[in-house]
Design a protein around this motif. Structure first.
Motif, PDB file in Angstrom:
ATOM      1  N   SER A  42      -8.579   6.218 -13.605  1.00  0.00           N
ATOM      2  CA  SER A  42      -7.248   5.896 -13.082  1.00  0.00           C
ATOM      3  C   SER A  42      -6.586   7.130 -12.462  1.00  0.00           C
ATOM      4  O   SER A  42      -5.904   7.035 -11.440  1.00  0.00           O
ATOM      5  CB  SER A  42      -6.362   5.322 -14.186  1.00  0.00           C
ATOM      6  OG  SER A  42      -6.274   6.226 -15.285  1.00  0.00           O
ATOM      7  N   GLU A  43      -6.800   8.307 -13.078  1.00  0.00           N
ATOM      8  CA  GLU A  43      -6.229   9.542 -12.542  1.00  0.00           C
ATOM      9  C   GLU A  43      -6.893   9.926 -11.225  1.00  0.00           C
ATOM     10  O   GLU A  43      -6.238  10.369 -10.284  1.00  0.00           O
ATOM     11  CB  GLU A  43      -6.389  10.682 -13.555  1.00  0.00           C
ATOM     12  CG  GLU A  43      -5.589  10.490 -14.840  1.00  0.00           C
ATOM     13  CD  GLU A  43      -5.865  11.582 -15.854  1.00  0.00           C
ATOM     14  OE1 GLU A  43      -6.568  12.549 -15.499  1.00  0.00           O
ATOM     15  OE2 GLU A  43      -5.393  11.461 -16.997  1.00  0.00           O
ATOM     16  N   VAL A  94      -8.441   7.881  -9.099  1.00  0.00           N
ATOM     17  CA  VAL A  94      -8.060   6.914  -8.068  1.00  0.00           C
ATOM     18  C   VAL A  94      -6.686   7.249  -7.513  1.00  0.00           C
ATOM     19  O   VAL A  94      -6.441   7.193  -6.301  1.00  0.00           O
ATOM     20  CB  VAL A  94      -8.095   5.472  -8.639  1.00  0.00           C
ATOM     21  CG1 VAL A  94      -7.387   4.501  -7.712  1.00  0.00           C
ATOM     22  CG2 VAL A  94      -9.537   5.030  -8.855  1.00  0.00           C
ATOM     23  N   LYS A  95      -5.769   7.634  -8.416  1.00  0.00           N
ATOM     24  CA  LYS A  95      -4.407   7.989  -7.993  1.00  0.00           C
ATOM     25  C   LYS A  95      -4.436   9.247  -7.129  1.00  0.00           C
ATOM     26  O   LYS A  95      -3.743   9.342  -6.109  1.00  0.00           O
ATOM     27  CB  LYS A  95      -3.539   8.219  -9.231  1.00  0.00           C
ATOM     28  CG  LYS A  95      -2.049   8.348  -8.931  1.00  0.00           C
ATOM     29  CD  LYS A  95      -1.266   8.631 -10.208  1.00  0.00           C
ATOM     30  CE  LYS A  95      -1.428   7.495 -11.220  1.00  0.00           C
ATOM     31  NZ  LYS A  95      -0.636   7.756 -12.451  1.00  0.00           N
ATOM     32  N   THR A  96      -5.275  10.196  -7.512  1.00  0.00           N
ATOM     33  CA  THR A  96      -5.387  11.451  -6.770  1.00  0.00           C
ATOM     34  C   THR A  96      -5.954  11.224  -5.373  1.00  0.00           C
ATOM     35  O   THR A  96      -5.499  11.818  -4.388  1.00  0.00           O
ATOM     36  CB  THR A  96      -6.291  12.444  -7.530  1.00  0.00           C
ATOM     37  OG1 THR A  96      -5.750  12.658  -8.828  1.00  0.00           O
ATOM     38  CG2 THR A  96      -6.383  13.775  -6.805  1.00  0.00           C
ATOM     39  N   SER A 109      -5.916   8.440  -3.603  1.00  0.00           N
ATOM     40  CA  SER A 109      -5.098   7.528  -2.791  1.00  0.00           C
ATOM     41  C   SER A 109      -5.957   6.615  -1.913  1.00  0.00           C
ATOM     42  O   SER A 109      -5.739   6.512  -0.707  1.00  0.00           O
ATOM     43  CB  SER A 109      -4.123   8.327  -1.907  1.00  0.00           C
ATOM     44  OG  SER A 109      -3.280   9.129  -2.692  1.00  0.00           O
ATOM     45  N   LYS A 113      -6.799  -0.429  -1.837  1.00  0.00           N
ATOM     46  CA  LYS A 113      -6.679  -1.253  -3.043  1.00  0.00           C
ATOM     47  C   LYS A 113      -8.007  -1.903  -3.435  1.00  0.00           C
ATOM     48  O   LYS A 113      -8.334  -1.965  -4.626  1.00  0.00           O
ATOM     49  CB  LYS A 113      -5.617  -2.329  -2.853  1.00  0.00           C
ATOM     50  CG  LYS A 113      -5.305  -3.085  -4.156  1.00  0.00           C
ATOM     51  CD  LYS A 113      -4.176  -4.073  -3.987  1.00  0.00           C
ATOM     52  CE  LYS A 113      -3.783  -4.680  -5.336  1.00  0.00           C
ATOM     53  NZ  LYS A 113      -4.899  -5.310  -6.055  1.00  0.00           N
ATOM     54  N   SER A 131      -9.965   0.749  -5.233  1.00  0.00           N
ATOM     55  CA  SER A 131      -9.445   1.084  -6.562  1.00  0.00           C
ATOM     56  C   SER A 131      -9.688  -0.062  -7.545  1.00  0.00           C
ATOM     57  O   SER A 131     -10.020   0.171  -8.710  1.00  0.00           O
ATOM     58  CB  SER A 131      -7.957   1.416  -6.488  1.00  0.00           C
ATOM     59  OG  SER A 131      -7.204   0.319  -6.032  1.00  0.00           O
ATOM     60  N   LEU A 187     -11.763   0.590 -10.955  1.00  0.00           N
ATOM     61  CA  LEU A 187     -11.026   0.495 -12.211  1.00  0.00           C
ATOM     62  C   LEU A 187     -11.416  -0.715 -13.054  1.00  0.00           C
ATOM     63  O   LEU A 187     -11.470  -0.636 -14.282  1.00  0.00           O
ATOM     64  CB  LEU A 187      -9.517   0.451 -11.936  1.00  0.00           C
ATOM     65  CG  LEU A 187      -8.908   1.738 -11.379  1.00  0.00           C
ATOM     66  CD1 LEU A 187      -7.464   1.508 -10.974  1.00  0.00           C
ATOM     67  CD2 LEU A 187      -8.999   2.858 -12.407  1.00  0.00           C
TER      68      LEU A 187
END
Length: 414
Positions: free
Chosen positions: A336-337, A339-341, A343, A346, A349, A353
């Protein structure tokens, strides 16, 4: 062509380098192991490997372990196989009598290697055979720590390599390495190990920064500046661009020019693969992760091409999902970290995830195949509706050939 169900389980050394594969028979009727005739099972593995699939595609330059029973061991077929690539893995239920002892002596004299599988104790039966054995596979899942230590002490009386099988966690892997096992077999290397507050290795951090710049479509000058701080990466980039494969007429000495020639998509793929090959603190590389990530990326791309032949953007997203699917394992961070980094989009991700969406289900298909869950493979293939098992196997072979070539290049550059 009949459907081929051939499992291929990596065997690793104690630095996570792939040194061999165990070739596993799979029934082509129920898509799962159903071995009623061990001799026939071994014969099927050999025929499929050397005939329809091609040994160089399945194993590359590594050895292949094949389980054999007494009948197959005594047959003439054993000597038809290349002694440089095959290890005969004698099943636990083989009765060690005088005939088997003599046969094993003959096999060893002709230059073949012999392994014992599923060993949990040393008795008189194994004592007689041990002088002919090269590798002992210990089933560590059936033994308590004290039992394992006693068994290793007994096995050390012979000059054999010790292989820990049924290794299902990194904790078990570490313990086995501490006990002196030469090789390990299991799926521990593909399982995430999340350590709170773990710092990323500097070499990997630089690659991750570079990957972020490429993924976010940053200016060429920003990518160039990041590369200038990494002489090793710059050298490898120039070497790649100047290789015969790029077709350049003149030597390229400029990093900016190299980026322009290679293109962003190829640069992105190169950085993703190099992330897995970055040197560890002990000087080793995550060879098993390189291999698995490379195959996942290419296979997911090939599946995406079969699904949507003209959507190149979808193909590129599929490749990235496959390669990034093990990045949490590599970096010791939560997906999750990451994927957020990064960007990312969808659908990518969701796939990484929770294995949701088209790409998610296709990634789940590949993961199920890696661990031999052929019922799940068959179910997902039916759900997708555009591939059968034969076609999937052919795509996997294409991915293996590509991954072997890429990994050889990466390893030569590290």
């Amino acid at each position: 062509m009949n459907e081929v169900f051939l499992g291929r389980l990596p065997i690793l050394d104690n630095k996570q380098n792939i040194v061999a594969f165990e070739l596993l028979f799979r029934s082509n009727q129920l898509n799962k192991v159903r071995v009623t005739d061990n001799r026939a099972a071994s014969a099927n593995v050999i025929i499929d490997t050397y005939g329809q699939l091609g040994i160089e595609n399945v194993m590359g330059k590594r050895r292949g372990f094949i389980k054999v029973d007494a009948k197959f061991l005594m047959s003439d077929a054993v000597f038809l196989l290349p002694k440089s690539q095959i290890v005969f893995e004698i099943l636990r239920n083989v009765e060690i009598d005088d005939a088997i002892i003599e046969r094993c002596k003959e096999i060893r004299q002709k230059g073949y290697q012999i392994a014992l599988t599923g060993v949990v104790q040393v008795d008189e039966r194994l004592d007689r055979l041990m002088p002919m054995v090269n590798v002992v596979k210990v089933n560590v899942s059936e033994l308590e720590s004290k039992e394992l230590v006693r068994l290793i002490k007994k096995l050390r009386r012979w000059p054999v390599l010790l292989l820990a099988e049924k290794v299902e966690s990194r904790e078990t892997a570490r313990k086995c390495i501490e006990l002196g096992f030469n090789m390990l077999q299991g799926f521990y290397f593909a399982r995430p190990e999340i350590i709170s507050g773990k710092r990323i290795d500097p070499s990997k951090l630089s690659l991750l920064k570079l990957l972020l710049l490429v993924v976010k479509d940053s200016e060429v000058v920003d990518i160039e500046n990041e590369l200038k701080y990494q002489p090793g990466l710059s050298y490898n980039l120039l070497r790649m661009v100047n290789s015969a494969a790029t077709g350049t007429a003149r030597t390229v000495n400029s990093i900016k020019r190299a980026i322009m020639i290679l293109g962003r998509k190829q640069l992105q793929r190169w950085v993703q693969i190099l992330l897995y090959s970055a040197k560890q603190k002990d000087g080793s590389t995550s060879d098993a992760l390189i291999q698995t990530a490379s195959v996942r990326g290419k296979l997911l791309e090939l599946i995406a091409i079969a699904d949507r032949p003209h959507d190149k953007n979808h193909h590129d997203r599929a490749f990235m999902v496959g390669v990034l699917s093990l990045l949490d394992t590599l970096l010791g961070m939560k997906m999750s970290e990451l994927v957020k980094t990064l960007s990312i989009q969808k659908d990518m991700s969701d796939a990484l995830l929770s294995r949701r969406g088209y790409l998610g289900r296709q990634l789940a298909l590949i993961e199920a195949h890696e661990i031999g869950e052929f019922e799940t493979v068959s179910s997902i293939l039916s759900e997708l509706g555009f591939l059968n098992m034969t076609e999937f196997t052919q795509l996997e072979l294409e991915a293996l050939v590509w991954a072997n070539r890429i990994n050889d290049m990466v390893n030569s550059e590290c």
